[in-house]
Motif scaffolding. Structure first.
Motif, short mmCIF file in Angstrom:
data_model
loop_
_atom_site.label_atom_id
_atom_site.label_comp_id
_atom_site.label_asym_id
_atom_site.label_seq_id
_atom_site.Cartn_x
_atom_site.Cartn_y
_atom_site.Cartn_z
N LEU A 207 -19.50 49.68 -22.91
CA LEU A 207 -20.56 50.10 -21.99
C LEU A 207 -20.00 50.81 -20.76
O LEU A 207 -20.57 51.80 -20.29
CB LEU A 207 -21.39 48.88 -21.57
N TYR A 208 -18.87 50.33 -20.25
CA TYR A 208 -18.27 50.99 -19.09
C TYR A 208 -17.84 52.42 -19.42
O TYR A 208 -18.02 53.34 -18.60
CB TYR A 208 -17.06 50.19 -18.59
N LEU A 209 -17.26 52.59 -20.59
CA LEU A 209 -16.88 53.94 -20.99
C LEU A 209 -18.10 54.84 -21.15
O LEU A 209 -18.06 56.03 -20.81
CB LEU A 209 -16.09 53.90 -22.29
N LEU A 210 -19.20 54.30 -21.69
CA LEU A 210 -20.42 55.09 -21.81
C LEU A 210 -20.94 55.52 -20.43
O LEU A 210 -21.38 56.66 -20.25
CB LEU A 210 -21.49 54.28 -22.55
N ILE A 211 -20.87 54.61 -19.46
CA ILE A 211 -21.31 54.95 -18.11
C ILE A 211 -20.41 56.04 -17.51
O ILE A 211 -20.89 56.99 -16.87
CB ILE A 211 -21.31 53.69 -17.23
N ILE A 216 -19.73 62.04 -16.29
CA ILE A 216 -18.84 63.21 -16.31
C ILE A 216 -19.46 64.34 -17.13
O ILE A 216 -19.49 65.50 -16.67
CB ILE A 216 -17.47 62.82 -16.89
N PHE A 217 -19.94 64.02 -18.32
CA PHE A 217 -20.47 65.04 -19.21
C PHE A 217 -21.99 64.99 -19.23
O PHE A 217 -22.61 63.98 -18.89
CB PHE A 217 -19.94 64.84 -20.64
N GLU A 218 -22.58 66.09 -19.66
CA GLU A 218 -24.03 66.13 -19.81
C GLU A 218 -24.43 65.30 -21.03
O GLU A 218 -23.89 65.49 -22.11
CB GLU A 218 -24.50 67.57 -20.00
N LEU A 222 -24.83 64.40 -29.57
CA LEU A 222 -23.49 64.51 -30.13
C LEU A 222 -22.50 63.64 -29.37
O LEU A 222 -21.65 62.97 -29.98
CB LEU A 222 -23.04 65.98 -30.11
N LEU A 223 -22.61 63.62 -28.05
CA LEU A 223 -21.71 62.78 -27.25
C LEU A 223 -21.94 61.31 -27.57
O LEU A 223 -20.98 60.54 -27.72
CB LEU A 223 -21.94 63.05 -25.77
N LEU A 224 -23.20 60.89 -27.67
CA LEU A 224 -23.49 59.51 -28.02
C LEU A 224 -22.98 59.16 -29.41
O LEU A 224 -22.46 58.06 -29.64
CB LEU A 224 -25.00 59.26 -27.94
N LEU A 225 -23.13 60.09 -30.34
CA LEU A 225 -22.67 59.85 -31.71
C LEU A 225 -21.16 59.63 -31.75
O LEU A 225 -20.66 58.72 -32.42
CB LEU A 225 -23.07 61.02 -32.61
N GLY A 301 -31.09 54.90 -19.15
CA GLY A 301 -30.81 56.22 -18.60
C GLY A 301 -29.46 56.77 -18.96
O GLY A 301 -29.00 57.73 -18.33
N LEU A 302 -28.80 56.19 -19.97
CA LEU A 302 -27.47 56.63 -20.38
C LEU A 302 -27.49 57.36 -21.72
O LEU A 302 -26.44 57.63 -22.28
CB LEU A 302 -26.53 55.43 -20.49
N GLY A 303 -28.68 57.66 -22.21
CA GLY A 303 -28.79 58.25 -23.54
C GLY A 303 -28.99 59.75 -23.51
O GLY A 303 -28.27 60.47 -22.81
N VAL A 304 -29.99 60.20 -24.23
CA VAL A 304 -30.23 61.62 -24.40
C VAL A 304 -30.87 62.21 -23.15
O VAL A 304 -31.41 61.47 -22.30
CB VAL A 304 -31.14 61.85 -25.63
N PRO A 305 -30.86 63.54 -22.99
CA PRO A 305 -31.51 64.16 -21.83
C PRO A 305 -33.02 63.92 -21.86
O PRO A 305 -33.60 63.62 -22.91
CB PRO A 305 -31.18 65.65 -22.01
N PRO A 306 -33.68 64.03 -20.71
CA PRO A 306 -35.13 63.78 -20.67
C PRO A 306 -35.94 64.71 -21.56
O PRO A 306 -37.05 64.35 -21.98
CB PRO A 306 -35.48 64.00 -19.18
#
Length: 358
Positions: A207-211, A216-218, A222-225, A301-306
């Protein structure tokens, strides 16, 4: 007068042909079909997947095809400008605009609209109701806090969730099979080193790495995958490792080695097909876990764009608007039904591959 005894007529008997023996996979499929709940759940999930995959054909604010002033257009695939269909502006035509509706209503003009006349991000700027608006004849399940149609958001959000879960399951399963096969087949130092590396990697706070990466990145699918795939394979690799450790010492593997087959050929032809039972039975449960992971990250709020429709975002909107039941209840129902269907399919697969059941 003596009676002549005639020999009894031979009774022609035809033996019924013996049924062809069923393969293990055929027996497993037969056991799966006997589980009515699991078999029906599979069909329902397949139908929902097909419908969600063609969401643009069911819910869209643009017509599938239109006939305007003697000219055919396909706005769903190539939306013409408003000026091209007789309007005033050179921007892409807004088919919900009253002016465009008047053009379509002219004699000889028509447009084939979809079942629900809203897309995932379309907003009806001409609606007098305040958002989130309750269900109405225009928005059958109401709108969310941004004025977007709830039915369209649910349909598109379900498609994003189910296809993301399928992709994450495929990637995680492939990595888990590869790592488990290496550990289980070769054993020894290879198994020992990989086990220690897996223990170290598993202790990294995901979870910390996801945060950190989300800051850092948009955010993107793909990033979540990629990030979730880095940890999603570890639970499966243990089961594959155990199956390979058991199967590598069996007689057919020893016979394959005696015939001169390489390690790759033995793994691909003999050991892997006989080690797929835990992989297949865990697939629905891994999909449900992937859907919950994506929903949870979107809720935080850590997932896909709105702009990407998401069930987690709808849950967050429902939490912020507790009086708007039409936001939280349909989203909750979609998640519960999806989880139940995948659970029923997983239970049926587990029973189907249980060799103790006839």
């Amino acid at each position: 007068m003596s009676a002549v005894l005639q020999p009894p007529a031979a009774v022609a008997t035809t033996a019924a042909p013996a049924a062809a023996p069923m393969s293990p996979n055929q027996r497993a499929w037969a056991r799966f079909r006997r589980n009515r709940i699991g078999y029906l759940s599979l069909w329902i999930m397949a139908v929902l997947l097909v419908l969600a995959s063609g969401a643009e054909l069911l819910s869209n604010d643009r017509p599938i095809v239109a006939h305007i002033d003697g000219r055919w257009v396909a706005p769903m695939f190539s939306n013409p400008s408003e000026k091209a269909i007789g309007g005033d502006f050179g921007t892409p035509a807004d088919w919900t605009d009253p002016l465009v509706a008047q053009i379509v209503a002219r004699p000889g003009n028509w447009a084939l609209m979809t079942f629900n006349r809203h897309s995932a991000n379309s907003i009806d700027y001409f609606s007098p109701a305040l958002d989130p608006a309750p269900p109405s004849a225009t928005n059958w399940l109401g709108t969310d806090s941004k004025g977007r149609d709830m039915l369209a958001r649910l349909l598109y959000g379900f498609r994003v969730s189910i296809w993301f879960a399928l992709a994450l399951t495929v990637v995680g399963t492939a990595i888990g099979i590869a790592m488990g096969a290496l550990q289980g087949y070769f054993g020894g130092r290879v198994d020992l080193v990989l086990q220690r590396l897996i223990e170290i990697w598993g202790s990294v706070p995901e979870l910390y790495l996801l945060i950190i990466f989300a800051s850092i990145f948009e955010p993107s699918l793909l990033l979540l995958l990629v990030l979730l795939s880095l940890w999603g394979w570890m639970g499966l690799s243990d089961y594959v490792r155990a199956e390979f450790l058991r199967n590598r010492s069996l007689e057919f593997v020893k016979a394959a080695r005696a015939l001169g087959l390489s390690n790759g050929q033995i793994i691909r032809r003999h050991v892997l097909p006989n080690s797929m039972t835990p992989v297949i039975t865990f697939l629905p449960f891994r999909m449900s876990g992937a859907i919950l992971a994506l929903t949870s990250l979107d809720f935080l709020g850590l997932g896909v764009p709105p702009s990407v429709p998401s069930l987690g975002e709808l849950l967050k909107i429902g939490k912020d608007n507790l009086d708007s039941w039409w936001v939280i209840v349909p989203t909750f129902v979609v998640l519960v039904v999806t989880m139940l269907l995948l659970t029923f399919i997983g239970d049926a697969l587990r029973d189907a591959f249980d060799t103790r059941k006839g």
